[in-house]
Design a protein around this motif. Structure first.
Motif, PDB file in Angstrom:
ATOM      1  N   LYS A  19       0.814  -1.217   0.000  1.00  0.00           N
ATOM      2  CA  LYS A  19       0.000   0.000   0.000  1.00  0.00           C
ATOM      3  C   LYS A  19       0.851   1.273   0.000  1.00  0.00           C
ATOM      4  N   SER A  20       1.830   1.335   0.887  1.00  0.00           N
ATOM      5  CA  SER A  20       2.666   2.534   0.970  1.00  0.00           C
ATOM      6  C   SER A  20       3.522   2.696  -0.283  1.00  0.00           C
ATOM      7  N   THR A  21       4.037   1.581  -0.793  1.00  0.00           N
ATOM      8  CA  THR A  21       4.803   1.638  -2.047  1.00  0.00           C
ATOM      9  C   THR A  21       3.908   2.096  -3.189  1.00  0.00           C
ATOM     10  N   TYR A  22       2.676   1.622  -3.193  1.00  0.00           N
ATOM     11  CA  TYR A  22       1.711   2.060  -4.210  1.00  0.00           C
ATOM     12  C   TYR A  22       1.466   3.557  -4.109  1.00  0.00           C
ATOM     13  N   CYS A  23       1.275   4.064  -2.892  1.00  0.00           N
ATOM     14  CA  CYS A  23       1.015   5.497  -2.720  1.00  0.00           C
ATOM     15  C   CYS A  23       2.199   6.331  -3.215  1.00  0.00           C
ATOM     16  N   ARG A  24       3.406   5.876  -2.914  1.00  0.00           N
ATOM     17  CA  ARG A  24       4.585   6.591  -3.404  1.00  0.00           C
ATOM     18  C   ARG A  24       4.638   6.579  -4.931  1.00  0.00           C
ATOM     19  N   GLY A  25       4.428   5.389  -5.523  1.00  0.00           N
ATOM     20  CA  GLY A  25       4.484   5.293  -6.981  1.00  0.00           C
ATOM     21  C   GLY A  25       3.363   6.040  -7.659  1.00  0.00           C
ATOM     22  N   MET A  26       2.145   5.977  -7.103  1.00  0.00           N
ATOM     23  CA  MET A  26       1.021   6.668  -7.717  1.00  0.00           C
ATOM     24  C   MET A  26       1.169   8.181  -7.589  1.00  0.00           C
ATOM     25  N   LYS A  27       1.728   8.639  -6.475  1.00  0.00           N
ATOM     26  CA  LYS A  27       1.970  10.077  -6.337  1.00  0.00           C
ATOM     27  C   LYS A  27       2.954  10.559  -7.397  1.00  0.00           C
ATOM     28  N   GLU A  28       4.025   9.811  -7.593  1.00  0.00           N
ATOM     29  CA  GLU A  28       5.009  10.194  -8.611  1.00  0.00           C
ATOM     30  C   GLU A  28       4.386  10.157 -10.001  1.00  0.00           C
ATOM     31  N   PHE A  29       3.586   9.138 -10.265  1.00  0.00           N
ATOM     32  CA  PHE A  29       2.978   8.982 -11.586  1.00  0.00           C
ATOM     33  C   PHE A  29       1.989  10.106 -11.868  1.00  0.00           C
ATOM     34  N   LEU A  30       1.093  10.379 -10.932  1.00  0.00           N
ATOM     35  CA  LEU A  30       0.078  11.408 -11.145  1.00  0.00           C
ATOM     36  C   LEU A  30       0.690  12.803 -11.159  1.00  0.00           C
ATOM     37  N   SER A  31       1.725  13.010 -10.366  1.00  0.00           N
ATOM     38  CA  SER A  31       2.417  14.301 -10.393  1.00  0.00           C
ATOM     39  C   SER A  31       3.043  14.532 -11.764  1.00  0.00           C
ATOM     40  N   GLY A  32       3.536  13.443 -12.378  1.00  0.00           N
ATOM     41  CA  GLY A  32       4.090  13.547 -13.723  1.00  0.00           C
ATOM     42  C   GLY A  32       3.048  13.898 -14.763  1.00  0.00           C
ATOM     43  N   LEU A  33       1.773  13.609 -14.468  1.00  0.00           N
ATOM     44  CA  LEU A  33       0.684  13.983 -15.368  1.00  0.00           C
ATOM     45  C   LEU A  33       0.188  15.405 -15.122  1.00  0.00           C
ATOM     46  N   GLY A  34       0.763  16.054 -14.109  1.00  0.00           N
ATOM     47  CA  GLY A  34       0.390  17.436 -13.830  1.00  0.00           C
ATOM     48  C   GLY A  34      -0.630  17.614 -12.728  1.00  0.00           C
ATOM     49  N   ARG A  35      -0.964  16.545 -12.023  1.00  0.00           N
ATOM     50  CA  ARG A  35      -1.927  16.679 -10.931  1.00  0.00           C
ATOM     51  C   ARG A  35      -1.216  17.092  -9.637  1.00  0.00           C
ATOM     52  N   LYS A  36      -1.918  17.862  -8.823  1.00  0.00           N
ATOM     53  CA  LYS A  36      -1.434  18.190  -7.483  1.00  0.00           C
ATOM     54  C   LYS A  36      -1.881  17.066  -6.557  1.00  0.00           C
ATOM     55  N   VAL A  37      -0.929  16.352  -5.968  1.00  0.00           N
ATOM     56  CA  VAL A  37      -1.238  15.150  -5.204  1.00  0.00           C
ATOM     57  C   VAL A  37      -0.830  15.340  -3.746  1.00  0.00           C
ATOM     58  N   ALA A  38      -1.715  14.948  -2.848  1.00  0.00           N
ATOM     59  CA  ALA A  38      -1.430  14.968  -1.417  1.00  0.00           C
ATOM     60  C   ALA A  38      -1.633  13.568  -0.858  1.00  0.00           C
ATOM     61  N   VAL A  39      -0.635  13.060  -0.142  1.00  0.00           N
ATOM     62  CA  VAL A  39      -0.738  11.737   0.475  1.00  0.00           C
ATOM     63  C   VAL A  39      -1.097  11.912   1.951  1.00  0.00           C
ATOM     64  N   VAL A  40      -2.096  11.139   2.384  1.00  0.00           N
ATOM     65  CA  VAL A  40      -2.578  11.201   3.765  1.00  0.00           C
ATOM     66  C   VAL A  40      -2.309   9.848   4.416  1.00  0.00           C
ATOM     67  N   ASN A  41      -1.433   9.828   5.410  1.00  0.00           N
ATOM     68  CA  ASN A  41      -1.146   8.588   6.123  1.00  0.00           C
ATOM     69  C   ASN A  41      -2.171   8.378   7.234  1.00  0.00           C
ATOM     70  N   LEU A  42      -2.995   7.338   7.101  1.00  0.00           N
ATOM     71  CA  LEU A  42      -3.975   7.000   8.127  1.00  0.00           C
ATOM     72  C   LEU A  42      -3.563   5.755   8.911  1.00  0.00           C
ATOM     73  N   ASP A  43      -2.309   5.367   8.793  1.00  0.00           N
ATOM     74  CA  ASP A  43      -1.799   4.196   9.516  1.00  0.00           C
ATOM     75  C   ASP A  43      -1.001   4.672  10.722  1.00  0.00           C
ATOM     76  N   PRO A  44      -1.527   4.497  11.945  1.00  0.00           N
ATOM     77  CA  PRO A  44      -0.806   4.986  13.130  1.00  0.00           C
ATOM     78  C   PRO A  44       0.457   4.194  13.440  1.00  0.00           C
ATOM     79  N   CYS A 108      -3.990   3.561   4.156  1.00  0.00           N
ATOM     80  CA  CYS A 108      -4.710   3.027   5.315  1.00  0.00           C
ATOM     81  C   CYS A 108      -3.961   1.875   5.976  1.00  0.00           C
ATOM     82  N   PRO A 109      -4.342   1.523   7.208  1.00  0.00           N
ATOM     83  CA  PRO A 109      -3.694   0.406   7.910  1.00  0.00           C
ATOM     84  C   PRO A 109      -3.927  -0.928   7.213  1.00  0.00           C
TER      85      PRO A 109
END
Length: 295
Positions: A19-44, A108-109
């Motif tokens: 999940k966390s690796t996916y969030c990192r990769g998807m943030k990089e991918f979508l940022s490359g498409l020009g989207r403003k991306v914010a990652v929210v960690n909900l895993d305590p 998410c957790p």
């Protein structure tokens, strides 16, 4: 919140599914498409984040705090943390308001019970939607389960239960597909697992051990349940492969109503599901794995 919509992915799944690796990769991918991306960690419990985090639940509560103060085990503490967040959801409201208009990824957790029958994640997701955040649940499971018929049936049941419980537009992902053959040869071609075809053939590959034979009728009933709902299917993913990431992003955008303007965004014809797995098979599976048992 304002009337402006934000789009978001609620990234869920069992521990170790990526999940966390996916969030990192998807943030990089979508940022490359020009989207403003914010990652929210909900895993305590996620203190070593592999990405830059815009909102972090550990600023409100950590798993270690709950374990020490309440003398709970890790599972009970994680449930408590989610219930604590639900009761203090205005904290999350305040944090998210800073990123209104961003595309959000909620990491998410990994406790499966939070998505199959506990209500806190479901209630938090409902609150997010009231704040005009359009969510898509992205459920990751490790693709190595495909190599074990019994485990794959368990994955199907978990995925189905999660879809019914969370009640969001939903995309199931087979993660780490580039490693799929390291755990053994597949009994069927990859599309059998991604499209969840006739599962009766899968039962024939269960072990001959007395344990499985004893519960043969139960296994048949469970497989029948999955087929009766006809909801579960998967998209194969290798986070390091841009084409694979693009297919997932396109599916998520379609599920959530986000208009993704890209050259192939409308190429979703009748043969899409076949070509979706064809590239993956060519890259990560040997020719032997394409031999599907037919009866």
């Amino acid at each position: 919140m304002s009337s402006q919509y934000s789009f978001a992915q609620l990234v869920i799944g069992p521990p170790g599914s990526g999940k966390s690796t996916y969030c990192r990769g998807m943030k990089e991918f979508l940022s490359g498409l020009g989207r403003k991306v914010a990652v929210v960690n909900l895993d305590p419990a996620n203190e070593a984040l592999p990405y830059q985090c815009e909102v972090d639940l550990t600023e409100l509560i950590t798993l270690q705090d709950a374990m020490e103060k309440l003398r709970l085990g890790p599972n009970g503490s994680l449930v408590y943390c989610m219930e604590f967040l639900e009761k203090n959801v205005e904290w999350l409201h305040t944090q998210l308001e800073k990123y209104r208009g961003h595309y959000m990824l909620f990491d998410c957790p990994g406790q499966v019970e939070l998505y199959t029958h506990h209500r806190s994640i479901k209630n938090i997701a409902a609150q997010l939607q009231k704040w005009n955040i359009k969510l898509v649940a992205v459920h990751l499971v490790d693709s190595h389960y495909c190599s074990d018929p019994a485990k794959f049936v368990s994955v199907l049941l978990t995925s189905l239960s999660t879809m019914v419980q969370v009640e969001l537009p939903h995309v199931n992902i087979l993660s780490k597909v580039d490693l799929i053959q390291q755990y053994g040869k597949l009994a069927f071609g990859l599309e059998f697992y991604t499209e969840v075809m006739d599962l009766r053939y899968l039962l024939a590959h269960f072990s001959d051990q007395p344990f499985f034979q004893r519960y043969k009728k139960l296994n048949e009933a469970l497989v029948g349940l999955v087929e009766d709902y006809s909801l579960v299917s998967f998209i194969p993913l290798n986070v390091q492969d841009k084409e694979s990431m693009y297919e997932v992003a396109k599916a998520v955008d379609k599920a959530g109503g986000y208009a993704m303007e890209a050259p192939m965004s409308t190429a979703m014809g009748a043969n899409f599901d076949f070509f979706k797995t064809a590239t993956v098979k060519e890259k990560y599976l040997s020719r032997e794995s394409d031999d599907v048992v037919q009866k």
